[in-house]
Structure formats: structure tokens, C-alpha cells
Design an enzyme around this catalytic site. Structure first.
Site, short mmCIF file in Angstrom:
data_model
loop_
_atom_site.label_atom_id
_atom_site.label_comp_id
_atom_site.label_asym_id
_atom_site.label_seq_id
_atom_site.Cartn_x
_atom_site.Cartn_y
_atom_site.Cartn_z
N THR A 115 -19.84 12.57 -51.30
CA THR A 115 -21.28 12.79 -51.32
C THR A 115 -22.17 11.44 -50.77
O THR A 115 -21.95 11.22 -49.62
CB THR A 115 -22.14 13.37 -52.61
OG1 THR A 115 -21.72 12.37 -53.73
CG2 THR A 115 -21.37 14.80 -53.17
N LYS A 157 -13.96 11.27 -55.71
CA LYS A 157 -15.11 10.72 -55.15
C LYS A 157 -15.95 10.21 -56.38
O LYS A 157 -16.11 10.80 -57.22
CB LYS A 157 -15.68 12.14 -54.32
CG LYS A 157 -16.09 13.11 -55.35
CD LYS A 157 -17.23 13.20 -55.86
CE LYS A 157 -18.50 12.84 -54.86
NZ LYS A 157 -19.77 12.89 -55.75
N THR A 195 -14.64 10.71 -64.44
CA THR A 195 -15.80 10.52 -63.28
C THR A 195 -15.91 11.42 -62.35
O THR A 195 -14.81 11.57 -61.78
CB THR A 195 -15.65 9.06 -62.82
OG1 THR A 195 -17.12 8.75 -62.50
CG2 THR A 195 -14.77 8.85 -62.11
N ASN A 242 -31.68 6.39 -53.97
CA ASN A 242 -31.90 7.43 -55.12
C ASN A 242 -33.19 7.66 -55.11
O ASN A 242 -33.83 8.80 -55.93
CB ASN A 242 -31.43 6.81 -56.44
CG ASN A 242 -29.72 6.93 -56.66
OD1 ASN A 242 -29.39 7.92 -56.49
ND2 ASN A 242 -29.17 5.82 -56.77
N SER A 267 -33.92 14.49 -50.20
CA SER A 267 -34.80 14.75 -49.23
C SER A 267 -33.76 14.55 -47.74
O SER A 267 -32.55 13.95 -48.07
CB SER A 267 -35.87 14.10 -49.05
OG SER A 267 -35.66 12.51 -49.23
#
Lengths: 408, 408
Positions: A156, A182, A193, A403, A408
Site C-alpha cells: 500500500t 508489507k 504486523t 497521512n 484522497s
């Protein structure tokens, strides 16, 4: 996106692993022009161990995968992972998406729904559109090569794919352990995690696999933090196909596991380090070694208090050897600590001891040391024998950039 | 430095208070061209109550002032506060500076060392040069007016001076409560925050004073957080000169205290709100109201987990109604929580309920609401009767700017 300065020069060579096949696809869950779906197949008989987030609001895929762990089946094990949405806090639609994905995977890849392990990563609060994954399954040709592609598909905000590999001897047989992971933000694992998948061809019973995983998650994944925020999706699976030639090991205390234990630790440690070294906005990698605490658990809490302190992290970003903030963070941990027996080092330099700045310390030592990319802070509480080491990164403008507009 | 957008238009008018005199001076501890020293004198008979940081590595002034609280004396009470250095973790030199300052103040202002209450605020790890303060004492003419000057003298990264005042009836007598405070970063009080001084002319015994303070610090100073970092210097003193005409109250349950209790709360609440509204780098002021938790303590912990989450705080800075991160922060608090009974509101809008995004919610509601300066997040756990309200600010680039080079 700028690649983390701590990214490995190249993705390591992860060899094909007997008993496992895989494929990736572009399902278009959220991202365009990149893969976002990975399917891993473990041959019938594959054993699976796992640890999951302790967050009290876990995602539907975590609930599902926790149950799948104990499902008994003769069919192959199928792992399905997507990026783009975490399918967390998505209510009945989220639960339906999980069930639909599992059914689709079982149908196409020839297993039963109880043998499907699911994970989703990305934005929280949006239900997965299962049809996007299910529609891709028939087009996916599973084969043995593809670990790097897999690591890319599950990214991501990661700036690079993360993989690790090691070999170990079990008796006279050489087995291999491959892992991918990841994670970059929302990293303060309280069990595992984000997403990490480790696979081996070793022949190990489920209880041995789970014991080995439980024993090693503490000093690896549970000792890293980027931002103190424990994800709702943390999942670490360890799969063993049993394709290797040695006889099955079903007792965790078996001496034949010694080298495997070491190799497994190497892979888990390597993957967890890659995650924190790709922490959102990282400019400095920080190791915090704590000794002299009243217990190992206390040392861990104190280390995490320092590692998660915004004031310590911003000071490091500013290349300031700000021992005062370290003292503050030790003291606020809520663990036994005594200002006057506390000693602090940065790198080779004694910074503070006896309740004050060390007389041998000069500001230019700190100023010079803090320019390094990798910072080591050592703390001795002077109270007992407890030790711990935790790993973190600094807090920079890039963390805010990433962050303040991730959605968006 | 940019003034906080939440700064009051002007410093409130704090009237002179019978029984108290004060002065400020430029001692040059660190700052140039501004005051950095405040001395407050309470007439003989003045009672003092206080709460201090729970940080395990407190500063030498905190150790000293804790002891002074129980010192019995006939002389006047003298409060000496400097900014520029916190005199924390400064070893024997720090302890010597405290003793030297107290002796100097006792000599000049006609009291004994046991009646001197000290506090220092600023950089940690540097000993106070006591002579800089002591040299100023003879030049300081104490008089009744000067609360705003006092509030200015104790500022560090504060963008404006903070004061509050209220009156209350005790029987037929009107008494006044004046308070000043400082604090902007390293704010996560675990007892009191940074420095706050509240004084009244009411005639109250020490036990009543301490009871009133202990009872009100929870919903005021202990319910704010800027950055989760609990200072080593937190000090809140409440002084009562007894100069008012009413007869002394020595029983905390005395009904005559009802209005005073209300007025004291107003002053403590006002000061604590001013601190969080001057949080380092603040662009949004955030109120988090928690209900339906299993207990008030549990509600407080959940509220603080949301208030301290870097991902929630950066989302607010980015004007993103990111309910997923709120869910994450509720779930990581370690307190009882159930994804499926949790409801979340932002302002008037139901954001999430029943384990998913509310069907009535539209993204434009959140997009519009989040543009406001003051954000209210309401959480109902759906488990019990526990409630709490906590206050915080967002996490912005300015916080990084301020803290990556505060020492330089």
C-alpha cells in the site's frame, strides 16, 4: 513516492518452494495499473500457523482467517490477499465479501471454503467488492515462481517490496524458508504486523509450526513500531508444505529444529526490519536497546515508550541528541525507573549517567553522531536484569504528508 | 512565531488578589529581551495545595516543591518560577541550584527555605544557573498587579500568555480565584500539566484546598493531551491567602464551598483548555466525547487512545473524516470494545454504527464538517455507562518544525 533510504538494493532471490504455487493479478480494487491480488496455494497436507492483531476492532478477514487456522481439511490451503481496501468496519457487506471471496477461491482452486485464508489491506471502512477478486481467479495460472510479484501486489504505502529467504538443515535435508511482508504506517504490532507470509517446504506438524511462530514473534514483529498505531489487519501466517524429504517433526523440543529455528528467526527478523525501515516518512532508522530494567517485559515497555514518543522522534529527525526527551520518555512509561541510576548512550558516547549529563560528553559528539542514518540509543535502568531491543524510525514532515491525505 | 488561531482575543483582566504580591524580571537564563522569572508572595498563613507530574524521572524543582508542600511555617509562602531551563536531569548541579535559589529567595523575601516553592520550565538536561535568579531578587519590587506579566514570564513555546479568573460566594463574602498557566508541547498530563498557578483570597484549610484540587484535576488538566508525552516538570499549585472576610472552612463537605467549587472548576478548565488550544502546531481543536464504555476510567483510556493516535491526528489535519482510523484507535486502547456496538459521530453526523459506515452518512457531510476549526468526535461503545471527555489538537507540519529544532 520517494523510496526509503533504507530499502535493500534489490529484492532478494526467493527460490521456488516445493509444495507451493502462486499468481498475482490486477483486480482494480482501488489502484490502477498495478497488481493488487495475490493467491498462494499450499499442496494438500500443508500446515498453517498464524498470529493476528490484538486490536479489539479487527477486520472481517482477520475474523475469518482466525477460524480458518483451526479448520481441518484434506484439500489444498489457499491464501488470498488483496491491497486497496482493508475490508475493516464494513459491517455485513464486509462479512459477505469475505464469504464470497472464499467461495470463489474454493471453487476455482479446488479446495473447500474452510481452507481459504484471507487478508485485505488498505483503507479502513470500505467493503471489499468481492466480485473484483472472484472474476480474476479463473485467469490466474498458479506456478512456483513469483515471490517478488507477490510482495509487490500486497503493497500500500510501502515504497518497495519486502522479501527474505533462508535455508536450514533438518537432519540431512536442506529446507528453505521464504517470506514476504508489507507495511509502512499504522505499525505497532501487538501480535504480528500488517501482512506477512512465510512459507517453507519443511515437514512440521501444526503445533510445532505455531510454537515456533509464537516464540519468535516477540523479538521480531512485536518489537517494531512506526507510529504506535496498532493495525486492525495485522496478520502473520507461517505455512509448511511438508514437501521436503525429512521425516515429520511433531515435537517442538526436537533437537533437529535448532537450525530451522535460527533460519526462521532470520527471515522474521529481516522482514520486520524491512517494515520499520520503510516506515512512513522515515529519514533515520533507530534501534533502542534497554538493559537493567526490572524485567524483560518492563524493558520492552520502556523501549516502546521511547520509540513512540513524538518528541524523541522529532528530535531525531532534527539530528538533535536530546537526552532530556529520552529521560522524559523513560519516566512516562509507567514502569520502575530511577532518574539517578539511569544511563543513556547514543552510539559509542555516554550521554547521561548518575542523573545528569555525562561529564565526558561533548555536544559535538552528539551533533556528529546524529547525522548518521542509523541511530542506536542504549539505556540502562540500573535496577535489574531485564533487557529488550526495539526498532523505530523518526517522525518527519513526510509522515504528515502521507497521512494527512492518504484517503484522497 | 504564529499565534495559535485559538488564542483568546486578549488576556483577561485578573484583579489584584488580597494577600498576594508579585514581580517579574529578566534573569537571562536563556532568552534575551524578555522576562523569564516570576516571584509570587503569599502572606503568612497562606495555604498551598499541589499536584505534580507522575513521570518517574521528575526534575529537581518538582522533588523540592513536593517537600515544600508539607513544610509547616509561619513565614510567607514564596513561589519562584523561571523559564529557559527545566533544571531536570541535571544531577547534583541541579539539586544545588534548587537549594541556592530557595536560600536566596528566603533571604531576600523574608521567609524560610521550607516555604519556597520552585518550578523551572524549558530545556531538559541543563542545570539552572541559580545566581542568575538570585542576583535579580533584590531588584524585584513585589506588588499586587502583574498576573499578565507573570503569565508572559513563564512561557516557553507558548504562543500567548494564559490566564483565567472567576469569583465565588462563600457565605456572604465574594472571593476571587486567579490562575495562570503555561504549556504547549510535552503535554499529556498525568496529574497536572506543565506549570499552572491558581490563587485565591478565600480562607481554606490545606486539606480542603488539596481535596478541591484533587477532585477537579481529572476532568480538566488530566483530560488534555497535545502529544502523549508526559512532562518531567508538571506542577499545579493552588494557593489560598485567607485574606477574605469569611470564617475559615476546614471541612471539604461544607455546603458553603458549592459556589467556590464551581468557580475553581471554571478557572482550571479554562486554563487547561487554553493549554491544549495552544498545542504545538495546532490547526484544529478536537473534543472527544466517549460514552457507553464499561467504566469512566475505560472511557478515558479509549478517549486518550483516539486523542493520541498520530493517524487520527494527521487525518484531522488533512480535514479527512477518517472513521477507519478512529475505529483502529478505539480497538488498540486495550479496553473492552466491540466493533459491532460502536457508534461514531462527527459533529451532528452519525458516521458509523452497527459495525459499518452509517447508511445515512454522505462523504460531503464529513468533507464540509472537517473544514471547521473545532471538531467534535463522539463515540458510544454500547457496552455500559462509562463516560469521559478529552481534548486534543491535530498533528501538523508545524509540530515537526517546532520540535525538530527546539534546542537550537
Amino acid at each position: 513516492m520517494t523510496i526509503s533510504p533504507f530499502a535493500p538494493a534489490r529484492f532478494p532471490t526467493l527460490p521456488p518452494l516445493a509444495g507451493f504455487t502462486m499468481a498475482t493479478a490486477e483486480a482494480g480494487v482501488k489502484y490502477k495499473g498495478r497488481t493488487d491480488l495475490w493467491v498462494l496455494r499450499g499442496q494438500p497436507g500443508t500446515q498453517v500457523a498464524g498470529v493476528f492483531t490484538k486490536n479489539k476492532c479487527p477486520g472481517a478477514p482477520v475474523d475469518w482467517s482466525r477460524e480458518a487456522l483451526s479448520a481441518h481439511t484434506e484439500g489444498p490451503r489457499i491464501v488470498v490477499v488483496n491491497s486497496g481496501t482493508a475490508n475493516v468496519f464494513a459491517g455485513q457487506a464486509g462479512r459477505d465479501a469475505v464469504a464470497e471471496t472464499a467461495k470463489g477461491a474454493a471453487d476455482v482452486f479446488g479446495s473447500d471454503v474452510g481452507s481459504i485464508h484471507l487478508a485485505s489491506t488498505g483503507v479502513i471502512g470500505v467493503a471489499l467488492e468481492a466480485s473484483k477478486l472472484v472474476d480474476q481467479f479463473p485467469n490466474m495460472t498458479l506456478d512456483g515462481d513469483g515471490w517478488e510479484a507477490a510482495a509487490r501486489a500486497i503493497m500500500t504505502t510501502d515504497t518497495h517490496p519486502k522479501g527474505a529467504t533462508a535455508t536450514a538443515k533438518i537432519g540431512n535435508t536442506t529446507v528453505t524458508i521464504n517470506g514476504i511482508a508489507k507495511g509502512s504506517g499504522m505499525i505497532a504490532p501487538d501480535m504480528a504486523t500488517m501482512l506477512a507470509y512465510v512459507a517453507t517446504d519443511a515437514k512440521l506438524s501444526q503445533n510445532v509450526l505455531q510454537d515456533l511462530l509464537d516464540a519468535d514473534v516477540g523479538p521480531t514483529f512485536n518489537s517494531i513500531t512506526v507510529d504506535s498505531d496498532t493495525s486492525t489487519s495485522d496478520t502473520l501466517l507461517l505455512l509448511a508444505s511438508g514437501a521436503a524429504e525429512h521425516s515429520e517433526i511433531s515435537d517442538t523440543s526436537d533437537a533437529a529444529l535448532t537450525d530451522f529455528r535460527r533460519a526462521l528467526h532470520d527471515v522474521l527478523f529481516d522482514l520486520s526490519q524491512q517494515i520499520v525501515k520503510d516506515g512512513e516518512g522515515i529519514s533515520k532508522f533507530v534501534t533502542i536497546k534497554v538493559s537493567g530494567a526490572v524485567s524483560d517485559a518492563s524493558a520492552h515497555k520502556i523501549g516502546m515508550s521511547v520509540a513512540n514518543s513524538p518528541l524523541v522522534k522529532t528530535a531525531i529527525a532534527g539530528e538533535d541528541a536530546n537526552w532530556g526527551r529520552i529521560v522524559m520518555a523513560v519516566g512516562k512509561a509507567g514502569e520502575p525507573a530511577d532518574r539517578d541510576t539511569l544511563s543513556i548512550w547514543i552510539g559509542p558516547h555516554v550521554l547521561a549517567e548518575g542523573g545528569q549529563l555525562a561529564t565526558s560528553y561533548k555536544e559535538e559528539y552528539g551533533a556528529s553522531y546524529m547525522k548518521q542514518d542509523e541511530i542506536v540509543i542504549r539505556l540502562d535502568l540500573g535496577l535489574g536484569e531485564g533487557t529488550a531491543t526495539v526498532y523505530t524510525c523518526d517522525l518527519t514532515h513526510s509522515y504528515i504528508d502521507i497521512n494527512a491525505d492518504y484517503r484522497s
